[in-house]
Design a protein around this motif. Structure first.
Motif, PDB file in Angstrom:
ATOM      1  N   THR A 294       9.207   7.291   1.635  1.00  0.00           N
ATOM      2  CA  THR A 294       8.522   6.856   2.073  1.00  0.00           C
ATOM      3  C   THR A 294       9.552   7.039   3.462  1.00  0.00           C
ATOM      4  OG1 THR A 294       7.837   5.007   1.268  1.00  0.00           O
ATOM      5  CG2 THR A 294       7.595   4.984   3.754  1.00  0.00           C
TER       6      THR A 294
ATOM      7  N   SER B  19       9.091   7.146   8.120  1.00  0.00           N
ATOM      8  CA  SER B  19       8.473   6.351   9.163  1.00  0.00           C
ATOM      9  C   SER B  19       7.220   7.937   9.726  1.00  0.00           C
ATOM     10  CB  SER B  19       8.810   5.837  10.464  1.00  0.00           C
ATOM     11  OG  SER B  19       9.604   6.742  10.776  1.00  0.00           O
ATOM     12  N   LYS B  20       6.205   8.090   9.874  1.00  0.00           N
ATOM     13  CA  LYS B  20       5.404   8.064  10.531  1.00  0.00           C
ATOM     14  C   LYS B  20       6.289   8.772  12.109  1.00  0.00           C
ATOM     15  CE  LYS B  20       1.704   9.759  10.644  1.00  0.00           C
ATOM     16  NZ  LYS B  20       0.344   9.142  11.688  1.00  0.00           N
TER      17      LYS B  20
ATOM     18  N   LYS C 255      -2.753   7.053   2.209  1.00  0.00           N
ATOM     19  CA  LYS C 255      -2.824   6.343   2.487  1.00  0.00           C
ATOM     20  C   LYS C 255      -1.617   4.612   2.710  1.00  0.00           C
ATOM     21  CE  LYS C 255      -7.435   4.642   1.352  1.00  0.00           C
ATOM     22  NZ  LYS C 255      -8.918   4.205   1.791  1.00  0.00           N
ATOM     23  N   SER C 256      -1.599   5.179   1.321  1.00  0.00           N
ATOM     24  CA  SER C 256      -1.432   3.542   0.789  1.00  0.00           C
ATOM     25  C   SER C 256       0.008   3.656   1.685  1.00  0.00           C
ATOM     26  CB  SER C 256      -1.793   4.132  -0.244  1.00  0.00           C
ATOM     27  OG  SER C 256      -2.394   3.802  -1.080  1.00  0.00           O
ATOM     28  N   GLU C 257       1.261   2.608   1.309  1.00  0.00           N
ATOM     29  CA  GLU C 257       2.506   3.024   1.319  1.00  0.00           C
ATOM     30  C   GLU C 257       3.378   2.796   0.681  1.00  0.00           C
ATOM     31  OE1 GLU C 257       3.695   2.016   5.006  1.00  0.00           O
ATOM     32  OE2 GLU C 257       1.416   1.428   5.754  1.00  0.00           O
ATOM     33  N   THR C 258       2.975   3.050  -0.149  1.00  0.00           N
ATOM     34  CA  THR C 258       3.411   3.875  -1.485  1.00  0.00           C
ATOM     35  C   THR C 258       2.788   4.199  -3.064  1.00  0.00           C
ATOM     36  OG1 THR C 258       2.863   1.548  -3.720  1.00  0.00           O
ATOM     37  CG2 THR C 258       5.237   1.526  -1.791  1.00  0.00           C
TER      38      THR C 258
ATOM     39  N   PHE D 209       3.672   8.815   3.207  1.00  0.00           N
ATOM     40  CA  PHE D 209       2.803   7.119   2.559  1.00  0.00           C
ATOM     41  C   PHE D 209       2.960   6.741   3.620  1.00  0.00           C
ATOM     42  CE2 PHE D 209       4.823   8.805  -1.668  1.00  0.00           C
ATOM     43  CZ  PHE D 209       3.859   8.618  -1.889  1.00  0.00           C
ATOM     44  N   GLY D 210       1.425   6.031   3.900  1.00  0.00           N
ATOM     45  CA  GLY D 210       1.433   5.109   5.325  1.00  0.00           C
ATOM     46  C   GLY D 210       0.850   6.319   6.926  1.00  0.00           C
ATOM     47  N   CYS D 211       0.173   6.868   5.901  1.00  0.00           N
ATOM     48  CA  CYS D 211       0.017   8.226   6.563  1.00  0.00           C
ATOM     49  C   CYS D 211      -1.940   8.599   6.249  1.00  0.00           C
ATOM     50  CB  CYS D 211       0.258   9.152   6.366  1.00  0.00           C
ATOM     51  SG  CYS D 211       2.344   9.712   7.109  1.00  0.00           S
ATOM     52  N   GLN D 212      -2.791   7.585   7.163  1.00  0.00           N
ATOM     53  CA  GLN D 212      -4.159   8.099   6.751  1.00  0.00           C
ATOM     54  C   GLN D 212      -4.718   7.914   7.926  1.00  0.00           C
ATOM     55  OE1 GLN D 212      -6.307   3.648   7.037  1.00  0.00           O
ATOM     56  NE2 GLN D 212      -8.161   4.638   6.435  1.00  0.00           N
TER      57      GLN D 212
ATOM     58  N   ASP E  82      -2.411   5.826  13.166  1.00  0.00           N
ATOM     59  CA  ASP E  82      -2.073   4.984  14.342  1.00  0.00           C
ATOM     60  C   ASP E  82      -1.583   6.365  15.506  1.00  0.00           C
ATOM     61  OD1 ASP E  82       0.057   7.950  13.860  1.00  0.00           O
ATOM     62  OD2 ASP E  82       1.628   6.215  13.099  1.00  0.00           O
TER      63      ASP E  82
END
Ligand SMILES: Cc1cc2nc3c(=O)[nH]c(=O)nc-3n(C[C@H](O)[C@H](O)[C@H](O)COP(=O)(O)OP(=O)(O)OC[C@H]3O[C@@H](n4cnc5c(N)ncnc54)[C@H](O)[C@@H]3O)c2cc1C
Length: 391
Positions: A5, A7-8, A56-59, A122-125, A144
Motif C-alpha cells: 500500500t 498513498s494515492k 478500492k479496499s485498503e488491503t 489499495f484504497g483507490c476507488q 479522492d
C-alpha cells in the motif's frame, strides 16, 4: 499498512516524477484487485507488460471462504506459474480429472506475492471513466478527486462494475436465492473422504468439500428473504440462520455448521448475467474492456466464476502481448472478446438452465430445461476440460 500500500498522493507523485509519465499512453490500468484483476496483472507481468492495479479496499480482499477449481482453472493457473504452489495447499477431490478447493485468501495472497510490489494500489476507488477529448484514451477518476490517464483500461471490478457501466453493459440481475458460505476447522482432522457432497431438502441445499485434512468448506443455498440484508452484516446471525435452514439435515452437517470458523462466514444474494446478455454484450469500446465477474456473473451452480476469470486473464494478456508488438491498439481487445465470447455463453447457458431446474417453475419449463441440458450439455463436466491455451 499493507506492504503494497502506498498513498494515492505518493502514487500520483511517482507517476509525475517517473519517466513512465512521458509514455503514460502505453500504460495498462486494471480496475479491481480481486482474483481476476490480480491474475490479469500477473499474466501481463509474465509477458513483460506493465500494468497498474487499482483496488478500492485498503488491503487485499478475499471475500468468501473458498472456491472450487476444476481442471480448466488449474490449466490457467499453470500458465500463470502458480499452480504447483497452490496445489500443495489443497487436497485432490475424487470424481473429476482435477478438482481442488482453494482458500480464497491463499489464492489472492499467492497472486500478490508473484507481482512486483509497485504495481498494486489499495484504497483507490474508481468512480467514473471518461474519454480524453484529445487522445480518446480513457481517464480514470478516483473517489479522492485524482485522475489518471491510461492507454488501456481493464475492468475487473466485479458485480457492480464501474467499467461495465462505462461500456453500457446491462447490470447483473438478482436471483431469488442466496448462499451462506463458511469453513469448519477440525484441529484433529475431519476424517472425511476427499469428495464433494451435495444434499437437498426441499428448497434448501448443502454442499461440503474438504480443503485439506483439517478444513472443510461448506455452503448452504436457500431462498433470499428481506431480513437477509441485516443478517448478512452479523456473522453470529448468519450462523443462526444457516442452522435454522439445515435443522432437518444429518446431525454431522448441523455440527459442522455449529463449529464453523465464525470469521469465515458470509451470506450473499446471488446475481447473474443472462446468456443473451453475454452473447450480445459490447465488451469493448476503444481501449476499454472487462473481465471476470464484471463481464460474466453467474450463480455458483457450476463453480466456474473464478476459473473463468483466470481464463480471461490468460487470453487477455496473450492478445495484448501479440498485438502490442505490432503496435495495434484496438485489435487486442477485439480479439480477446472474440476468443472468450462463445466459451462464456456456453458456461452461462449451462448455469442458467441448471438454475432454472432449481427454481420453482411450471412442469413444461422444468422439462424444457432438462431436455436442453441433456441435448447440449449431456457431458455435464465437459466445461471443466476446456483449455484456454498458452499464455
Ligand atoms: C456464493 C458464491 C460461491 C462461489 N463459488 C465459486 C467456486 O466454487 N468456484 C469458482 O470458480 N467461483 C465461485 N464463485 C465465483 C467467484 O467468486 C467469482 O467469479 C470471482 O471471485 C470473480 O473475481 P473478480 O476478480 O472478477 O471479482 P471480485 O472478486 O468481486 O473482485 C472485484 C474487485 O474489484 C474491487 N472493486 C470493485 N469496484 C471497484 C472500483 N470502483 N474501484 C476499484 N476497485 C473496485 C473490489 O473491491 C474487488 O476486490 C462463487 C461466487 C459466489 C457468490
Amino acid at each position: 499498512m499493507n506492504r503494497r500500500t502506498i498513498s494515492k498522493e505518493k502514487f500520483i507523485e511517482n507517476v509525475e516524477l517517473h519517466p513512465m509519465r512521458q509514455q503514460e499512453d502505453t500504460d495498462i490500468a486494471i480496475v479491481g484487485g480481486g482474483i481476476c484483476g490480480l491474475a490479469t496483472a500477473l499474466a501481463l507481468h509474465r509477458k513483460g507488460i506493465n500494468a497498474l492495479v487499482f483496488e478500492k479496499s485498503e488491503t487485499t480482499r478475499a471475500v468468501g471462504s473458498a472456491i472450487t477449481i476444476f481442471t480448466n482453472g488449474w490449466r490457467a493457473l499453470d500458465q500463470l506459474g502458480v499452480a504447483s504452489k497452490l496445489r500443495s495447499t489443497a487436497i485432490p477431490i475424487t470424481g473429476s480429472e482435477e478438482l481442488r478447493c482453494l482458500k480464497r485468501s491463499v489464492l489472492i495472497e499467492t497472486l500478490v506475492q508473484e507481482l512486483p510490489a509497485s504495481i498494486s494500489y489499495f484504497g483507490c476507488q474508481v468512480v467514473t471513466i471518461k474519454s480524453d477529448p484529445l487522445t480518446a484514451f480513457p481517464i480514470l477518476h478516483f473517489r479522492d478527486g485524482n485522475s489518471i490517464k491510461a492507454k488501456f483500461v481493464i475492468g475487473c471490478d466485479g458485480a457492480n462494475s464501474v467499467v461495465s457501466k462505462f461500456l453500457g453493459l446491462k447490470p447483473a440481475q438478482y436471483l431469488s436465492s442466496c448462499s451462506i458460505l463458511g469453513f469448519t476447522n477440525y484441529p484433529h482432522g475431519h476424517g472425511l473422504e476427499s469428495e464433494s457432497i451435495r444434499m437437498r431438502r426441499g428448497s434448501i441445499s448443502v454442499g461440503r468439500i474438504p480443503v485439506d485434512d483439517k478444513v472443510v468448506y461448506w455452503f448452504v443455498g436457500r431462498k433470499w428473504t428481506p431480513q437477509d440484508s441485516d443478517i448478512s452484516k452479523d456473522p453470529e446471525m448468519i450462523r443462526e440462520s444457516a442452522l435454522e435452514s439445515t435443522g432437518n439435515f444429518p446431525e454431522e452437517v448441523v455440527e459442522m455448521i455449529r463449529k464453523c470458523d465464525i470469521g469465515s462466514l458470509i451470506l450473499t444474494r446471488l446475481k447473474y448475467h443472462a446468456p443473451w446478455d453475454i452473447l450480445f454484450g459490447r465488451f469493448t469500446t476503444g481501449t476499454v474492456t472487462v473481465a471476470g465477474d464484471a463481464m460474466h456473473l453467474w450463480a455458483p451452480f457450476l463453480g466456474q466464476g473464478a476459473s473463468a476469470a483466470i481464463e480471461d486473464a490468460i487470453v487477455l494478456a496473450r492478445c495484448l502481448a501479440q498485438h502490442l508488438t505490432r503496435n495495434k491498439v484496438q485489435a487486442p481487445l477485439q480479439t480477446y472478446v472474440k476468443q472468450r465470447r462463445m466459451r462464456l455463453v456456453k458456461l452461462s447457458t449451462q448455469t442458467y438452465l441448471t438454475g432454472m431446474l432449481l427454481e420453482p417453475s411450471s412442469v413444461i419449463v422444468h422439462y424444457l430445461c432438462l431436455m436442453l441440458l441433456m441435448v447440449f450439455f449431456h457431458d455435464m463436466l465437459g466445461h471443466t476440460r476446456y483449455n484456454c491455451g498458452p499464455l
